[in-house]
Scaffold this active site. Structure first.
Site, PDB file in Angstrom:
ATOM      1  N   HIS A 178      -2.684  -6.195  -8.096  1.00 42.85           N
ATOM      2  CA  HIS A 178      -3.279  -4.878  -7.854  1.00 42.85           C
ATOM      3  C   HIS A 178      -3.229  -4.596  -6.362  1.00 42.85           C
ATOM      4  CE1 HIS A 178      -7.042  -3.004  -6.233  1.00 42.85           C
ATOM      5  NE2 HIS A 178      -6.614  -2.012  -6.994  1.00 42.85           N
ATOM      6  N   ASN A 223      -4.271  -1.069  -3.626  1.00 44.78           N
ATOM      7  CA  ASN A 223      -4.469   0.351  -3.344  1.00 44.78           C
ATOM      8  C   ASN A 223      -4.910   0.536  -1.902  1.00 44.78           C
ATOM      9  OD1 ASN A 223      -7.247  -0.069  -3.150  1.00 44.78           O
ATOM     10  ND2 ASN A 223      -7.772   1.199  -4.892  1.00 44.78           N
ATOM     11  N   THR A 224      -4.622   1.709  -1.376  1.00 45.12           N
ATOM     12  CA  THR A 224      -5.160   2.140  -0.087  1.00 45.12           C
ATOM     13  C   THR A 224      -5.478   3.626  -0.212  1.00 45.12           C
ATOM     14  OG1 THR A 224      -2.962   2.632   0.831  1.00 45.12           O
ATOM     15  CG2 THR A 224      -3.864   0.447   1.278  1.00 45.12           C
ATOM     16  N   GLY A 227     -12.803  14.278 -12.501  1.00 46.76           N
ATOM     17  CA  GLY A 227     -11.920  15.086 -13.325  1.00 46.76           C
ATOM     18  C   GLY A 227     -10.445  14.887 -13.107  1.00 46.76           C
TER      19      GLY A 227
END
Length: 295
Positions: free
Chosen positions: A131, A133-134, A278
């Site tokens: 995994h 992310n940034t 959302g």
């Protein structure tokens, strides 16, 4: 606080560039897989789909790209998503921001966020899942960076863990000797599954709410977290992808994936934020494995 238009544009551009580099590298792995299990299969390719976020009043609120490869030679499922979203935070998200110390959300709940998120689930049980992310987050009252990467092998190899951590340390040390130990400790705490009383994997690095007051320095650190990823991960894939596996190895992998699914659905901040604001649900839940088992 200014709207930081230039800084937001630079950050979003960087996340897209990193996405392009990773997608190209992963497709190259598919092409070069010439021996071992699944070598005769067709090389996998990413399917790219635009994502869209719609505000509560139905107006455009940004979006991104969801890139997913399924059933490749090397990757059973891998997603590399980028997004740039904006609008007004709902009541639940405002409360979450207030709990994290962001002032003034009730007066002006505007926000902007951009980032890259990657999860890879592999065909070969000897190749670790991973995994990364940034991201950058902005409100009229505060801004910060977050992200990291962590290794999730179902069959652990000490030398693989050592390589993964060594590459991250090498990329973070130029930002200060204290950075890597602090972010490693944060990852050990964050990627822990309380109801299982165990870590999700063998750790990595993690940070959130990074705002030292020096945007350039914090952005540079975030970029080096991203740059470390391929150098930390690709050699592990190349070393293990042709290794034979047994039915028992595959069973171990599928059960371990259950841990990953539990963590992401119960604890992961990014999952909670994406669903609460959302964003495209398929993009938010891209991290879930294609197949998992529970004993």
């Amino acid at each position: 606080m200014t709207d930081m238009t230039e800084q937001k544009s630079r950050a979003a551009t960087w996340f897209h560039q990193l996405r392009d580099e990773i997608v190209a590298a992963f497709e190259a792995l598919e092409d070069s897989h010439a021996t071992g299990p699944l070598a005769e299969a067709e090389p996998g390719r990413f399917e790219v789909k635009p994502t869209k976020r719609t505000s509560e009043d139905g107006s455009d609120a940004g979006g991104g790209l969801m890139s997913v490869m399924r059933g490749g030679r090397v990757f059973e499922k891998v997603g590399v998503n980028v997004s740039e979203v904006f609008g007004q935070l709902g009541e639940q998200a405002q409360k979450a921001m207030a709990a994290r110390g962001v002032p003034g959300m009730a007066d002006d709940p505007s926000f902007w966020a951009s980032g890259i998120s990657l999860v890879a689930h592999m065909q070969n049980p000897h190749v670790p899942a991973v995994h990364m992310n940034t991201r950058m987050f902005w409100t009229p009252h505060a801004w910060w960076f977050g992200g990291g990467s962590d290794l999730n092998p179902c069959i652990e190899y000490d030398e693989d863990t050592a390589h993964f951590h060594a590459q991250q340390k090498a990329h973070l040390d130029p930002h200060g000797d204290e950075i890597y130990p602090a972010l490693k400790a944060w990852a050990d705490e964050y990627f822990f599954i309380p109801h299982r009383h165990r870590a999700r994997g063998v750790g990595g690095i993690f940070m959130d709410d990074r705002n030292t007051g020096d945007w350039e320095a914090d952005f540079a650190l975030t970029q080096d977290i991203g740059r470390a990823f391929l150098k930390a991960y690709l050699p592990l894939v190349e070393k293990r992808r042709a290794q034979p596996w047994s039915d028992a190895d595959k069973e171990t992998q599928l059960v371990h994936r259950g841990l990953y699914a539990e963590y992401n659905l119960v604890y992961d901040r990014g999952t909670k934020f994406g669903l609460a604001t959302g964003h495209d649900a398929d993009a938010v839940l891209m991290s879930l494995p294609p197949v998992a088992k529970w004993t």
